[in-house]
Scaffold this active site. Structure first.
Site, PDB file in Angstrom:
ATOM      1  N   GLY A 162       0.368  -0.706 -27.877  1.00  0.00           N
ATOM      2  CA  GLY A 162      -0.955  -0.416 -27.326  1.00  0.00           C
ATOM      3  C   GLY A 162      -0.908  -0.070 -25.848  1.00  0.00           C
ATOM      4  O   GLY A 162      -1.803   0.624 -25.341  1.00  0.00           O
ATOM      5  N   ALA A 195      -0.620  -4.529 -27.726  1.00  0.00           N
ATOM      6  CA  ALA A 195      -1.805  -5.316 -28.065  1.00  0.00           C
ATOM      7  C   ALA A 195      -1.411  -6.789 -28.012  1.00  0.00           C
ATOM      8  O   ALA A 195      -0.225  -7.117 -28.005  1.00  0.00           O
ATOM      9  CB  ALA A 195      -2.282  -4.934 -29.460  1.00  0.00           C
ATOM     10  N   GLU A 206      -0.221   3.457 -25.796  1.00  0.00           N
ATOM     11  CA  GLU A 206      -1.416   4.176 -26.269  1.00  0.00           C
ATOM     12  C   GLU A 206      -2.462   4.323 -25.165  1.00  0.00           C
ATOM     13  O   GLU A 206      -3.122   5.355 -25.052  1.00  0.00           O
ATOM     14  CB  GLU A 206      -1.995   3.456 -27.487  1.00  0.00           C
ATOM     15  N   GLU A 237       5.461  -1.008 -33.212  1.00  0.00           N
ATOM     16  CA  GLU A 237       4.562  -1.631 -34.187  1.00  0.00           C
ATOM     17  C   GLU A 237       5.225  -1.883 -35.535  1.00  0.00           C
ATOM     18  O   GLU A 237       4.943  -2.883 -36.199  1.00  0.00           O
ATOM     19  CB  GLU A 237       3.305  -0.768 -34.390  1.00  0.00           C
TER      20      GLU A 237
END
Ligand code: 3HC
Length: 660
Positions: free
Chosen positions: A109, A70, A112, A132
């Site tokens: 992310g 992210a 993901e 993370e």
């Protein structure tokens, strides 16, 4: 390739490879899943659904890596739509096959997004991780639920809760990827995508978590919690992952998202983000912008004491050829044993094989003759911290080494400018201040002296990085950044002792803040005698008007040098640390002698005062131009003084505590 009408997002483009849409994320440098990336992906998936020319999609990324996570810069602000979990859900729900074509570092992310695709193809050398926890959060877009369904619970807990990284072959073996592309990645992914057309799609959410050993998984969670000490994200991440076995997919996802949103707004996450960006900022050194470092092949170390041995190990581990010089053969033997000992411990714990250790030792040339350094590119001295000794050594070295051989001093307190006085070619003088044990501690202060040239500085910084260190460039001042602020901190602790606080109260307050060990317990562990002899040496020149606390001297005079003598700031009968009434009496006597009325201190007051003096000294250091930015000072404490990363460092802490 046929162009498709462009997507609205400037960060995602798409083309048609016959009947497969090739969606390319292009958000340099690391293709972070910023808002426009998410929007572009969502638009591509929805437009592909309605476009009869498209039978399948391949998601890939331009540049050096697939999505590395992210966009961390968006954290700490209200989340911007479309949210990553929704984009992942749309990819997974697509009726047309979606294949992720992966290369570089597939992180957070980014991983993901890949987990939500119907298949994953990786280039050789691709690395996977859910990092993370290092940012004080847990995955927020489904990894805790999808990863265990693909790789199994134990491997998922290790990746998400303990930061385990996977190489492509391991990812293949565990089922995280479907294939490692032998040839061109995108071609392989397009072929794979076409092969999925018309077949039932394998959606990760629909898979069952493979059976696993529940007791082992729970033990792993407990171990992760224990290792993390007070950092909350690893335990939270591991527990959210384990929940995948107990909750329906959507409930597990909702639990994950709620934890993610709670943690992303937490103090720990904010501090960890500060440290993340601070580390990258520290690499920006104006004085050497664009200055190419000189190549360094042979590394010389003079002195194989504790510090020198650690430096040698770090240098060999980093792949340098090393020459070690000691005063005589006896000292050389002891030094060699010390170096051998460090690697032997690694062998004993299974981190190194005997053969690898032998190969490392074989890379070292041991000699008692300085002339052995004639071919060195950089020599670091780690001899006794005495100006005359170091000056003499550098003068002798200058007659032996090449004129462009960098001469680095590892001094902690001496003035490197004075050490280099009279040195021919003083542009190659630099400070390289390691922290003990030098093979393990990440901090290295690179001291930019009055004569250091940009090329010397640039080369030394590059060498420090190659050694796996975090180089922080500092100017010259007593103790440089770390020891200078540490000295002020230590003095303030002692002031509080004579004003009414007791060592265990100060320790408890700082441990309450988050330090793994209070300063007095640390002094006892490292021994009080070295600092005492330094104080005795400096006694004659000390300003008689300076406030000086004698309690530490009294302890040493009584032979209490800390744990090794069974007593110091605490008593250690049978090895257990106990508050010692003797120390309490010493503190009270000191107050009485100085005519000070003792008073109680709250933990908050202790912390405020100590952070306050550290930050004030830090401000002085900044004003003097010793370091470029406050966050460099934070990094010194986080990487050299055992401050947990999630505390963010003293400058950061001071800014947080300051009333607004
Ligand atoms: N978001 C925003 N910026 C990022 C970023 C990210 N995820 N990752 C890296 N950057 C920036 C860096 O700040 C740096 O910017 P700068 O040039 O302006 O200083 C630039 O990208 C290059 O980064 P590095 O200097 O670190 O480059 P390296 O090549 O050494 O390393 C990397 C590349 C391995 C990708 C490394 O940057 C890294 O580890 N990044 C962090 C990865 C990460 O933590 N991802 C997870 C994010 S959280 C998440 O995904 C939550 C999700 O579950 C919802």
């Amino acid at each position: 390739m046929t162009a498709l009408p462009p997507l609205a997002s400037p960060l995602v483009r798409w083309d048609l490879a016959d009947d497969v849409a090739l969606v390319t994320i292009d958000n340099p440098p690391v293709n972070a899943a910023a808002r426009d990336v998410r929007a572009g992906l969502a638009e591509a998936v929805s437009r592909a659904a309605a476009d009869p020319r498209i039978v399948a999609l391949v998601i890939t990324a331009a540049g050096r890596t697939f999505v590395a996570g992210a966009d961390i810069r968006e954290f700490g602000r209200p989340p911007l739509e479309p949210w990553l979990p929704d984009v992942c859900a749309a990819i997974e729900a697509s009726a047309k096959p979606v294949v992720a074509a992966l290369h570089g570092t597939v992180l957070g992310g980014g991983c993901e997004l890949a987990l939500a695709a119907h298949a994953r193809i990786a280039a050789p050398g691709t690395r996977f991780a859910q990092p993370e926890i290092d940012l004080g959060i847990i995955p927020g877009a489904g990894a805790t639920q999808r990863l265990p369904r693909l790789v199994g619970m134990i491997a998922a807990i290790e990746m998400i809760g303990a930061g385990r990284r996977l190489a492509a072959d391991e990812a293949l073996r565990l089922g995280l990827v479907d294939a490692v592309a032998a040839g061109d990645l995108v071609t392989a992914a397009i072929t794979h995508a076409r092969g999925l057309v018309g077949r039932p799609l394998r959606r990760t959410r629909d898979l069952a978590v493979p059976p696993f050993d529940r007791a082992a998984a729970e033990a792993a969670v407990v171990a992760i919690d224990r290792r993390a000490r007070r950092q909350v994200s690893p335990g939270e991440a591991a527990r959210a992952t384990l929940a995948a076995a107990d909750l329906p997919f959507d409930e597990g996802l909702a639990r994950e998202r709620a934890t993610f949103l709670r943690l992303v707004a937490s103090d720990q996450a904010a501090a960890l983000r500060h440290v993340f960006f601070a580390e990258r900022e520290a690499a920006r050194i104006d004085r050497i912008a664009g200055v190419i470092p000189a190549p360094v092949g042979r590394f010389g170390v003079v002195g194989a004491g504790t510090m020198g041995a650690g430096i040698v190990v770090a240098a060999v581990d980093a792949g340098f050829d090393v020459t070690v010089v000691e005063m005589n053969d006896d000292a050389l033997t002891v030094g060699r044993e010390r170096i051998d000992g460090i690697w032997s411990r690694a062998v004993a714990s299974g981190r190194l094989t005997e053969a690898a250790k032998a190969a490392k030792l074989a890379k070292i040339r041991f000699t008692a003759d300085l002339a052995g350094l004639a071919d060195a590119d950089l020599v670091v001295e780690a001899v006794y911290d005495d100006l005359a000794v170091k000056r003499d050594l550098f003068a002798r070295l200058a007659a032996i080494v090449r004129a462009d051989c960098i001469l680095a001093t590892n001094t902690s307190y001496l003035d490197p400018n004075a050490i280099g006085e009279g040195l021919p070619h003083p542009d190659r003088l630099v400070g390289l201040h390691f922290f003990s044990p030098a093979n393990l501690m990440r901090l290295t202060e690179v001291v930019d002296t009055a004569t250091t040239s940009p090329r010397t500085l640039s080369t030394t910084v590059a060498v420090a990085k190659k050694l796996g260190k975090l180089p922080i460039v500092t100017g010259v001042c007593e103790g440089f950044v770390g020891n200078r602020i540490w000295a002020v901190f230590r003095r303030e602790c002692e002031f509080m002792l004579e004003e009414g606080a007791l060592p265990h109260e100060i320790d408890a307050a700082l441990e309450g803040l988050g330090l793994p060990m209070g300063p007095f317990a640390v002094f006892d562990l490292s021994g009080l005698d070295i600092a005492w002899s330094l104080r005795k040496r400096k006694a004659a020149t000390r300003d008689p008007n300076e406030r000086y606390v004698t309690i530490a001297d009294r302890l040493c005079e009584a032979g209490r040098f800390g744990r090794k003598t069974g007593a110091g700031w605490y008593a250690y009968a049978d090895g257990v640390k106990r508050i010692d009434p003797y120390v309490t009496r010493l503190c009270e006597a000191e107050s009485a002698t100085k005519g000070l009325n003792r008073r109680g201190f709250t933990p908050d007051e202790i912390v405020d005062r100590l952070i306050g003096v550290m930050a004030a000294e830090g401000e002085k250091i900044l004003a003097e131009g010793i370091v470029a930015r406050a966050s460099d000072i934070d990094l010194v404490f986080v990487t050299g003084y055992g401050w947990p990363r999630w505390l963010g460092g003293p400058m950061y802490r001071a800014a947080q505590r300051r009333p607004v």
